[in-house]
Write a protein that holds these residues in place. Structure first.
Motif, PDB file in Angstrom:
ATOM      1  N   GLY A 188       0.795  -1.228   0.000  1.00 41.36           N
ATOM      2  CA  GLY A 188       0.000   0.000   0.000  1.00 41.36           C
ATOM      3  C   GLY A 188       0.823   1.271   0.000  1.00 41.36           C
ATOM      4  O   GLY A 188       1.690   1.475  -0.853  1.00 41.36           O
ATOM      5  N   SER A 189       0.578   2.120   0.989  1.00 38.13           N
ATOM      6  CA  SER A 189       1.207   3.448   1.039  1.00 38.13           C
ATOM      7  C   SER A 189       2.723   3.375   1.134  1.00 38.13           C
ATOM      8  O   SER A 189       3.420   4.305   0.715  1.00 38.13           O
ATOM      9  CB  SER A 189       0.664   4.231   2.237  1.00 38.13           C
ATOM     10  OG  SER A 189       0.944   3.540   3.453  1.00 38.13           O
ATOM     11  N   ASN A 233      -0.558   3.669   7.477  1.00 37.21           N
ATOM     12  CA  ASN A 233      -0.979   4.190   6.178  1.00 37.21           C
ATOM     13  C   ASN A 233      -0.171   5.433   5.806  1.00 37.21           C
ATOM     14  O   ASN A 233      -0.711   6.484   5.455  1.00 37.21           O
ATOM     15  CB  ASN A 233      -2.475   4.530   6.191  1.00 37.21           C
ATOM     16  CG  ASN A 233      -3.025   4.712   4.781  1.00 37.21           C
ATOM     17  OD1 ASN A 233      -2.506   4.127   3.827  1.00 37.21           O
ATOM     18  ND2 ASN A 233      -4.062   5.528   4.647  1.00 37.21           N
ATOM     19  N   LYS A 247       1.447  11.091   5.097  1.00 40.71           N
ATOM     20  CA  LYS A 247       0.227  10.287   5.172  1.00 40.71           C
ATOM     21  C   LYS A 247      -0.318  10.070   3.772  1.00 40.71           C
ATOM     22  O   LYS A 247      -0.212  10.925   2.891  1.00 40.71           O
ATOM     23  CB  LYS A 247      -0.820  10.983   6.031  1.00 40.71           C
ATOM     24  CG  LYS A 247      -0.437  11.130   7.496  1.00 40.71           C
ATOM     25  CD  LYS A 247      -0.340   9.791   8.208  1.00 40.71           C
ATOM     26  CE  LYS A 247      -1.692   9.139   8.373  1.00 40.71           C
ATOM     27  NZ  LYS A 247      -1.608   7.889   9.178  1.00 40.71           N
ATOM     28  N   SER A 248      -0.924   8.905   3.556  1.00 41.29           N
ATOM     29  CA  SER A 248      -1.488   8.570   2.254  1.00 41.29           C
ATOM     30  C   SER A 248      -2.897   9.136   2.127  1.00 41.29           C
ATOM     31  O   SER A 248      -3.640   9.233   3.112  1.00 41.29           O
ATOM     32  CB  SER A 248      -1.512   7.063   2.056  1.00 41.29           C
ATOM     33  OG  SER A 248      -2.152   6.716   0.850  1.00 41.29           O
ATOM     34  N   ASN A 252      -6.646   3.132   4.383  1.00 45.73           N
ATOM     35  CA  ASN A 252      -5.799   2.021   4.806  1.00 45.73           C
ATOM     36  C   ASN A 252      -6.602   0.724   4.773  1.00 45.73           C
ATOM     37  O   ASN A 252      -7.699   0.634   5.321  1.00 45.73           O
ATOM     38  CB  ASN A 252      -5.269   2.279   6.220  1.00 45.73           C
ATOM     39  CG  ASN A 252      -4.189   1.275   6.618  1.00 45.73           C
ATOM     40  OD1 ASN A 252      -3.737   0.495   5.799  1.00 45.73           O
ATOM     41  ND2 ASN A 252      -3.774   1.323   7.865  1.00 45.73           N
TER      42      ASN A 252
END
Length: 350
Positions: A188-189, A233, A247-248, A252
């Protein structure tokens, strides 16, 4: 603290000298009294009389009262020393020339003993020099510069060690297996390669350099920072010479614990070691350990060259984890040769 200690020792020495001086004065006075008594006409008659002998016997049988020395703590002695000694006290004020000579003699004896046991001899120099020459020749003859990331994935590499490492990675981590791991262990992020996916991001990031900039892709630091980013995240990276956590903007999806995150990071890092680019090129693999951290040294320069800029330039030219392993082979051979030669030499000497 050293000055307090030397003053305290000097103060104790001074008190001992004063006590010795008083004892000397008392002994001198006693000797004077004895001489005066012996000069008397009836001296022999007095000391041989029964009354004198009886008095002397009673004196000998009387118990001796001993007064113990007063106990003083180091702080008390130190305070007294500060009051009585105003000047600075050095080691030469405490030790006599004879003491200093003894200390020098003992220190020199220890140095000579150490040198006899651990100094390098002709065998040590021969082994180290020979192994160094062998490793240097291997590095010059068998290690070549890496291919550019834009080269096709199946392009043959130059250099004996380069080819060995390439063949090993292609066998252990073929392209289909790397792709399968990448799909199974998404992070992910922590694997962001587009700046717009991060809040307040104003730097430069792309599929070409994101593995170098993001700490989640460091072969060692990635387990810590990558797991942190997966859970929070976020994306921790080097940007403009600083370590920043972004931060994304995306939601999340991860709901596991720290161990799940570390396991996911392991699978993802393995997938990126020998993964081709989307265009089927060699691409950028994982950076060497701590390479991303060193790229943070933008403002540190050697001979006018920025360390951080050179690190990023090297990575974009193909000096990734694969080339790091290639370059480490001569050093590993050197270490093995040194230990093997020394063990053999020691056994023969025994």
């Amino acid at each position: 603290m050293f000055d307090k200690l030397t003053k305290a020792i000097k103060h104790i020495f001074n008190m001992a000298d004063e006590t010795e001086k008083k004892h000397s004065e008392i002994e001198s006075d006693i000797d004077d009294v004895k001489k005066k008594l012996m000069s008397l006409d009836d001296y022999e008659e007095v000391i041989n009389s029964e009354a004198y002998k009886s008095a002397l016997e009673r004196k000998r049988n009387q118990p001796v009262e001993r007064t113990p020395l007063e106990y003083k703590s180091f702080n008390e002695i130190s305070c007294e020393a500060e009051k009585s000694i105003r000047h600075k006290v050095g080691i030469n004020d405490i030790l006599t020339p004879e003491d200093l000579e003894k200390v020098d003699s003992r220190v020199n004896a220890h140095i000579e003993e150490f040198n006899r046991e651990y100094s390098l001899d002709s065998w040590d120099y021969t082994i180290a020099g020979s192994c160094g020459v062998v490793a240097g020749l291997l590095d010059c003859l068998c290690v070549k510069a890496p291919l550019k990331p834009t080269a096709k994935f199946d392009t043959p590499v130059d250099g004996v060690f380069n080819k060995i490492v390439q063949d090993a990675f292609n066998k252990i981590l073929p392209t289909d297996f790397s792709h399968k791991l990448s799909e199974e262990f998404k992070i992910g992020s922590a694997d962001t390669s587009i700046g717009k996916n991060l809040l307040s991001f104003n730097g430069e990031i792309s599929p070409y350099n994101h593995r170098l900039k993001e700490f989640s892709h460091d072969p060692i630091l990635g387990f810590l920072f990558g797991a942190f980013d997966i859970i929070n995240n976020s994306c921790t990276m080097v940007n403009d010479g600083k370590i920043v956590v972004y931060k994304s903007v995306k939601e999340n999806y991860f709901d596991g614990n720290i161990f799940n995150a570390m396991g996911r990071m392991f699978g993802h890092l393995v997938s990126d070691i020998n993964a081709p680019s989307a265009a089927g090129n060699r691409g950028m693999g994982l950076p060497a350990p701590f390479m991303g951290l060193l790229s943070n040294l933008k403002n540190v320069k050697i001979n006018g060259q920025s360390i951080g800029t050179n690190i990023e330039y090297m990575y974009l030219k193909g000096y990734d984890m694969r080339q790091f392993i290639v370059s480490s082979i001569p050093a590993a051979i050197l270490e093995i040769l040194l230990r093997a030669c020394w063990v053999t030499c020691i056994k023969n000497l025994e």
